[in-house]
Design an enzyme around this catalytic site. Structure first.
Site, PDB file in Angstrom:
ATOM      1  N   ARG A 243      -8.825  -0.239   4.250  1.00  0.00           N
ATOM      2  CA  ARG A 243      -7.800   0.814   3.776  1.00  0.00           C
ATOM      3  C   ARG A 243      -6.513   0.074   3.501  1.00  0.00           C
ATOM      4  O   ARG A 243      -5.765   0.340   2.414  1.00  0.00           O
ATOM      5  CB  ARG A 243      -7.559   2.039   4.858  1.00  0.00           C
ATOM      6  CG  ARG A 243      -8.604   2.773   5.239  1.00  0.00           C
ATOM      7  CD  ARG A 243      -8.161   3.916   5.876  1.00  0.00           C
ATOM      8  NE  ARG A 243      -7.097   4.653   5.333  1.00  0.00           N
ATOM      9  CZ  ARG A 243      -6.460   5.620   5.772  1.00  0.00           C
ATOM     10  NH1 ARG A 243      -6.780   6.233   6.753  1.00  0.00           N
ATOM     11  NH2 ARG A 243      -5.627   6.268   5.142  1.00  0.00           N
TER      12      ARG A 243
ATOM     13  N   PRO B 197       2.389  17.034  10.708  1.00  0.00           N
ATOM     14  CA  PRO B 197       2.634  18.341   9.952  1.00  0.00           C
ATOM     15  C   PRO B 197       3.423  17.901   8.589  1.00  0.00           C
ATOM     16  O   PRO B 197       3.628  16.859   8.400  1.00  0.00           O
ATOM     17  CB  PRO B 197       3.424  19.104  11.010  1.00  0.00           C
ATOM     18  CG  PRO B 197       4.007  17.877  11.953  1.00  0.00           C
ATOM     19  CD  PRO B 197       2.986  16.983  12.000  1.00  0.00           C
TER      20      PRO B 197
ATOM     21  N   ARG C 298      -4.030  10.985   4.198  1.00  0.00           N
ATOM     22  CA  ARG C 298      -2.787  11.780   4.200  1.00  0.00           C
ATOM     23  C   ARG C 298      -1.983  11.744   3.069  1.00  0.00           C
ATOM     24  O   ARG C 298      -1.196  12.605   2.466  1.00  0.00           O
ATOM     25  CB  ARG C 298      -2.060  11.397   5.336  1.00  0.00           C
ATOM     26  CG  ARG C 298      -0.644  12.125   5.810  1.00  0.00           C
ATOM     27  CD  ARG C 298       0.084  11.777   6.900  1.00  0.00           C
ATOM     28  NE  ARG C 298       1.501  12.371   6.555  1.00  0.00           N
ATOM     29  CZ  ARG C 298       1.651  13.751   6.974  1.00  0.00           C
ATOM     30  NH1 ARG C 298       0.748  14.623   7.312  1.00  0.00           N
ATOM     31  NH2 ARG C 298       2.974  14.231   6.817  1.00  0.00           N
TER      32      ARG C 298
ATOM     33  N   LYS D 193       0.752  -1.388  -0.037  1.00  0.00           N
ATOM     34  CA  LYS D 193       0.053   0.040  -0.032  1.00  0.00           C
ATOM     35  C   LYS D 193       0.879   1.221   0.031  1.00  0.00           C
ATOM     36  O   LYS D 193       0.848   2.211  -0.884  1.00  0.00           O
ATOM     37  CB  LYS D 193      -0.855  -0.110   1.294  1.00  0.00           C
ATOM     38  CG  LYS D 193      -1.465   1.323   1.833  1.00  0.00           C
ATOM     39  CD  LYS D 193      -2.439   1.321   2.679  1.00  0.00           C
ATOM     40  CE  LYS D 193      -1.858   1.608   4.104  1.00  0.00           C
ATOM     41  NZ  LYS D 193      -1.322   3.000   4.341  1.00  0.00           N
ATOM     42  N   ASN D 194       1.785   1.380   0.808  1.00  0.00           N
ATOM     43  CA  ASN D 194       2.584   2.444   1.076  1.00  0.00           C
ATOM     44  C   ASN D 194       3.593   2.552  -0.113  1.00  0.00           C
ATOM     45  O   ASN D 194       4.285   3.948  -0.207  1.00  0.00           O
ATOM     46  CB  ASN D 194       3.306   2.648   2.242  1.00  0.00           C
ATOM     47  CG  ASN D 194       2.132   2.704   3.519  1.00  0.00           C
ATOM     48  OD1 ASN D 194       1.194   3.037   3.267  1.00  0.00           O
ATOM     49  ND2 ASN D 194       2.436   2.513   4.696  1.00  0.00           N
TER      50      ASN D 194
ATOM     51  N   ASP E 170       4.748   0.758  11.795  1.00  0.00           N
ATOM     52  CA  ASP E 170       3.571   0.132  11.425  1.00  0.00           C
ATOM     53  C   ASP E 170       3.155  -1.353  11.962  1.00  0.00           C
ATOM     54  O   ASP E 170       2.131  -1.841  11.461  1.00  0.00           O
ATOM     55  CB  ASP E 170       3.303   0.130   9.765  1.00  0.00           C
ATOM     56  CG  ASP E 170       3.140   1.641   9.416  1.00  0.00           C
ATOM     57  OD1 ASP E 170       3.556   1.964   8.071  1.00  0.00           O
ATOM     58  OD2 ASP E 170       2.863   2.551  10.129  1.00  0.00           O
TER      59      ASP E 170
HETATM   60  C1  EPZ Z   1       4.580   6.971   6.125  1.00  0.00           C
HETATM   61  O1  EPZ Z   1       3.554   8.018   6.490  1.00  0.00           O
HETATM   62  C2  EPZ Z   1       3.518   5.794   6.042  1.00  0.00           C
HETATM   63  N1  EPZ Z   1       2.279   6.164   5.031  1.00  0.00           N
HETATM   64  C3  EPZ Z   1       2.979   5.603   7.490  1.00  0.00           C
HETATM   65  O2  EPZ Z   1       2.197   4.616   7.449  1.00  0.00           O
HETATM   66  C4  EPZ Z   1       4.185   5.165   8.462  1.00  0.00           C
HETATM   67  O3  EPZ Z   1       3.809   5.138   9.655  1.00  0.00           O
HETATM   68  C5  EPZ Z   1       5.111   6.452   8.311  1.00  0.00           C
HETATM   69  O4  EPZ Z   1       5.509   6.663   6.773  1.00  0.00           O
HETATM   70  C6  EPZ Z   1       6.554   6.170   8.908  1.00  0.00           C
HETATM   71  O5  EPZ Z   1       7.159   4.934   8.681  1.00  0.00           O
HETATM   72  C7  EPZ Z   1       2.557   6.014   3.770  1.00  0.00           C
HETATM   73  O6  EPZ Z   1       3.641   5.744   3.244  1.00  0.00           O
HETATM   74  C8  EPZ Z   1       1.421   6.501   3.030  1.00  0.00           C
HETATM   75  P1  EPZ Z   1       6.637  10.422   7.852  1.00  0.00           P
HETATM   76  P2  EPZ Z   1       4.354   9.681   6.468  1.00  0.00           P
HETATM   77  O7  EPZ Z   1       6.710  11.526   7.243  1.00  0.00           O
HETATM   78  O8  EPZ Z   1       5.102   9.797   5.346  1.00  0.00           O
HETATM   79  C9  EPZ Z   1       6.770  13.579  11.532  1.00  0.00           C
HETATM   80  C10 EPZ Z   1       0.316   3.210   7.736  1.00  0.00           C
HETATM   81  O9  EPZ Z   1      -0.409   2.490   8.810  1.00  0.00           O
HETATM   82  N2  EPZ Z   1       6.764  14.504  10.421  1.00  0.00           N
HETATM   83  O10 EPZ Z   1       8.037   9.449   7.909  1.00  0.00           O
HETATM   84  O11 EPZ Z   1       3.571  10.612   6.954  1.00  0.00           O
HETATM   85  C11 EPZ Z   1       5.302  12.752  11.517  1.00  0.00           C
HETATM   86  O12 EPZ Z   1       4.370  13.699  12.017  1.00  0.00           O
HETATM   87  C12 EPZ Z   1       0.676   4.527   7.767  1.00  0.00           C
HETATM   88  O13 EPZ Z   1       0.333   2.496   6.409  1.00  0.00           O
HETATM   89  C13 EPZ Z   1       6.761  16.028  10.598  1.00  0.00           C
HETATM   90  O14 EPZ Z   1       6.981  16.488  11.792  1.00  0.00           O
HETATM   91  O15 EPZ Z   1       5.362   9.383   7.687  1.00  0.00           O
HETATM   92  C14 EPZ Z   1       5.608  11.634  12.121  1.00  0.00           C
HETATM   93  O16 EPZ Z   1       5.679  11.940  13.696  1.00  0.00           O
HETATM   94  C15 EPZ Z   1       0.512   5.170   9.003  1.00  0.00           C
HETATM   95  N3  EPZ Z   1       6.865  16.929   9.799  1.00  0.00           N
HETATM   96  C16 EPZ Z   1       7.217  11.241  11.689  1.00  0.00           C
HETATM   97  O17 EPZ Z   1       7.671  12.561  11.087  1.00  0.00           O
HETATM   98  C17 EPZ Z   1       6.925  16.549   8.487  1.00  0.00           C
HETATM   99  O18 EPZ Z   1       6.691  17.338   7.437  1.00  0.00           O
HETATM  100  C18 EPZ Z   1       7.036  10.291  10.458  1.00  0.00           C
HETATM  101  O19 EPZ Z   1       6.576  10.818   9.497  1.00  0.00           O
HETATM  102  C19 EPZ Z   1       6.639  15.141   8.096  1.00  0.00           C
HETATM  103  C20 EPZ Z   1       6.427  14.325   8.935  1.00  0.00           C
END
Ligand code: EPZ
Length: 422
Positions: free
Chosen positions: A400, A124, A94, A22-23, A308
């Site tokens: 999802r 964010p 998201r 999915k991701n 995850d």
């Molecule tokens: C991806 O989300 C995945 N989703 C998530 O999977 C996964 O948990 C996550 O990566 C971490 O591995 C998809 O790929 C569609 P991040 P993403 O940006 O890209 C903070 C699932 O269950 N952050 O690595 O949104 C954020 O708040 C989902 O399949 C900022 O602060 O994750 C988080 O605490 C859930 N500012 C941390 O970084 C930003 O601009 C990791 O977020 C971006 C992120």
């Protein structure tokens, strides 16, 4: 809303086919925006999130055609009519924010709604914004939308990420493929989905090196062309189903599984007394000797233990021999499955980002509620060995990210059925 009912006690035996990730698919689909030629994705998962991404791309004027029962998706942005990603769609998922980089790179403008927070955190987009601004984008945030433009196109730049954000790495990588000059992404995320994205972009004509490491170097090109790409196996679905025989007893072979996708996770399973063996078709999993043991877990960016799989691991540790400590370091609120597991008799104490799980012999089935995608599947896993019936409500979360979960688990002997919602 549908529910899923699991009746515990049946040991498992058989094979489960793991779908495409999915991701990975959710970042591969927006790649169509980078070229006016078609992009074909094979081994695509059949999930509601994919339908949401299709709706979003179609709302921009792209064409998305599913074939072979959804396993093949053909996309084209030849006739794109808009660069406005509306809140009504973005708020549902998201990953919609992954159209930002491609729209800016190819059309030099984008209006993308902020996704808003979700159950697991505020989520964010500051890292995405800082990265694209380093490449010359002008981004204003007003009335819940990001208004972005790049007059004359994006420019290659050195882009240090303050945190190895998966989405920010993906948006920056896609944007860099059409930027003028060289982009160096530092502290890039190293997830297999990033490697898969780079492979797909390279097949489209992008010049990329270093994917899978913390430094990715991209030479911008004038245009990208048609390509066909096979979506990588879903390591999170893989890890989820590897836990099923650990919790329920018996043995399962996860077809398509590869050790390198789940090495940190498999190390933890080994420490719990679980035998994970590579076979010609995938990964075979069974407890080495009766009850599995407790282990401590800290979630980290890849190649560390994946956030995850934290909820699913907690479900397994609820019936482990001993006490386990789980630290969630990626998201600020990702223990919502804990109170639901406690309704089933689990002994868990949560303090901030740390959960302490004291293993019990057996959980008791109960009505429980899913709150997010991975929490919902952790409740199903817990129900596999619980005494009596576990009814997991609000399973739209589940749909999802997991295709045919009741079919895949009942095929290896689980007593599980979906009941239509009231
Ligand atoms: C991806 O989300 C995945 N989703 C998530 O999977 C996964 O948990 C996550 O990566 C971490 O591995 C998809 O790929 C569609 P991040 P993403 O940006 O890209 C903070 C699932 O269950 N952050 O690595 O949104 C954020 O708040 C989902 O399949 C900022 O602060 O994750 C988080 O605490 C859930 N500012 C941390 O970084 C930003 O601009 C990791 O977020 C971006 C992120």
């Amino acid at each position: 809303m549908d529910s899923i009912i699991v009746t515990g006690g049946a040991p498992l035996s058989g094979k489960i086919a793991i779908a495409g990730a999915k991701n990975a698919a959710l970042t591969l689909m927006p790649c169509t925006l980078l070229s006016d030629e078609p992009l074909t994705l094979t081994n695509a998962p059949r999930l509601s999130d994919m339908r949401t991404m299709s709706q979003l791309l179609q709302s921009l004027g792209a064409e998305v055609t599913s074939m072979q029962d959804g396993k093949v998706v053909v996309l084209s942005s030849h006739g794109l009519t808009s660069t406005h990603a509306d809140y009504e769609i973005v708020r549902k998922m998201r990953a919609s924010n992954l159209v930002l980089g491609p729209l800016l790179a190819r059309f030099h403008e984008a209006e993308v709604s902020l996704p808003g927070g979700c159950a697991i955190g505020a989520r964010p987009m500051d890292i995405h914004i800082t990265a694209l601004e380093a490449m010359g984008a002008e981004i204003d945030l007003r009335d819940g939308y990001l208004y972005a433009k790049a007059p004359g196109g994006l420019k290659g730049a050195k882009v240090p990420l303050r945190f190895a954000s998966v989405g920010a790495t993906e948006n920056t990588l896609m944007a860099a493929t059409l930027a003028k000059g060289t982009t160096v992404i530092e502290n890039a995320a190293r997830e297999p989905e990033i490697v898969d994205l780079a492979k797909c972009l390279r097949a489209m004509g992008a010049q990329i090196e270093g994917e899978g490491t913390s430094t990715i170097i991209v030479q911008g090109v004038d245009r990208l062309h048609a390509a066909t790409h096979r979506v990588v196996t879903d390591r999170i679905e893989l890890g989820t189903y590897m836990l099923a025989p650990v919790i329920a007893g018996g043995e399962v072979e996860c077809l398509g599984g590869k050790m390198e996708l789940v090495s940190a996770f498999a190390e933890k399973l080994d420490a719990c007394g679980v035998a994970v063996t590579e076979t010609p078709d995938g990964l075979h999993v069974k407890n080495r000797n009766g009850r599995h043991a407790a282990v401590d877990v800290t979630t980290e960016p890849f190649p560390g233990f994946p956030t995850d799989l934290q909820a699913q691991m907690m479900a397994m540790l609820c019936t482990a021999e001993g006490t386990s400590v789980l630290e969630e370091k990626i998201f600020e609120n990702r223990f919502m499955h804990a109170p639901e597991l406690m309704r089933m008799g689990a002994e868990i104490e949560v303090h901030g980002g740390t959960a302490t799980v004291r293993g019990v012999e057996r959980l008791k089935g109960a009505p429980v509620m899913a709150t997010d995608l991975r929490a919902s599947v952790s409740l199903i896993l817990a129900g596999l060995a619980a005494e009596g019936e576990t009814r997991v409500n609000r399973v739209y979360h589940l749909d999802r990210g997991y295709e045919q979960v009741e079919q895949k688990l009942s095929a290896v002997g689980a007593r599980i059925e979906r009941v239509q919602g009231e």
